[in-house]
Motif scaffolding. Structure first.
Motif, PDB file in Angstrom:
ATOM      1  N   GLY A  12       0.596  -1.136   0.278  1.00 39.53           N
ATOM      2  CA  GLY A  12      -0.264  -0.073  -0.158  1.00 39.53           C
ATOM      3  C   GLY A  12       0.760   1.339  -0.108  1.00 39.53           C
ATOM      4  N   LEU A  13       2.176   0.910   0.657  1.00 35.91           N
ATOM      5  CA  LEU A  13       2.537   2.237   1.147  1.00 35.91           C
ATOM      6  C   LEU A  13       2.995   2.499  -0.115  1.00 35.91           C
ATOM      7  CD1 LEU A  13       4.475   2.014   3.942  1.00 35.91           C
ATOM      8  CD2 LEU A  13       2.710   3.449   3.663  1.00 35.91           C
ATOM      9  N   ILE A  16       0.790   4.484  -2.815  1.00 34.04           N
ATOM     10  CA  ILE A  16       0.777   5.999  -1.986  1.00 34.04           C
ATOM     11  C   ILE A  16       2.091   7.515  -2.366  1.00 34.04           C
ATOM     12  CG2 ILE A  16       0.415   7.447   0.371  1.00 34.04           C
ATOM     13  CD1 ILE A  16      -0.512   5.236   0.957  1.00 34.04           C
ATOM     14  N   GLY A  19       1.414   8.056  -5.997  1.00 30.16           N
ATOM     15  CA  GLY A  19       0.824   9.093  -6.396  1.00 30.16           C
ATOM     16  C   GLY A  19       0.771  10.203  -5.765  1.00 30.16           C
ATOM     17  N   LEU A  36      -3.911   7.058  -4.323  1.00 31.78           N
ATOM     18  CA  LEU A  36      -3.794   7.164  -2.734  1.00 31.78           C
ATOM     19  C   LEU A  36      -5.285   5.991  -2.249  1.00 31.78           C
ATOM     20  CD1 LEU A  36      -3.621  10.662  -2.384  1.00 31.78           C
ATOM     21  CD2 LEU A  36      -1.502   9.370  -2.439  1.00 31.78           C
ATOM     22  N   GLY A  39      -4.069   2.081  -3.132  1.00 26.63           N
ATOM     23  CA  GLY A  39      -2.622   2.425  -1.550  1.00 26.63           C
ATOM     24  C   GLY A  39      -3.313   2.516  -0.660  1.00 26.63           C
ATOM     25  N   VAL A  40      -4.100   3.073  -0.545  1.00 25.27           N
ATOM     26  CA  VAL A  40      -4.695   2.620   1.391  1.00 25.27           C
ATOM     27  C   VAL A  40      -5.633   0.965   1.033  1.00 25.27           C
ATOM     28  CG1 VAL A  40      -6.912   3.459   2.890  1.00 25.27           C
ATOM     29  CG2 VAL A  40      -4.522   4.891   1.748  1.00 25.27           C
TER      30      VAL A  40
END
Length: 60
Positions: A12-13, A16, A19, A36, A39-40
């Motif tokens: 996920g990071l 992010i 993004g 984003l 990613g979250v």
């Protein structure tokens, strides 16, 4: 292979980070919002799947 739930959130990071870089380079805020959110969502899902799996660290 033993994988910890916090390592699963690394996916996920990564999205992010992509993004943020995409937003700085393109100024396309719709795409930034989608990356984003992706990613979250992927970080949360990876954490939940690894934390809730009773035998997630074993390979067969």
């Amino acid at each position: 292979m033993i994988m910890r739930p916090r390592r699963a959130m690394l996916i996920g990071l990564i999205f992010i980070g992509i993004g943020i870089v995409y937003g700085l380079l393109s100024r396309d805020w719709g795409g930034v919002t989608m990356l984003l959110a992706l990613g979250v969502a992927m970080g949360l899902m990876g954490f939940v799947l690894m934390a809730a799996s009773p035998r997630g660290d074993e390979t067969e």
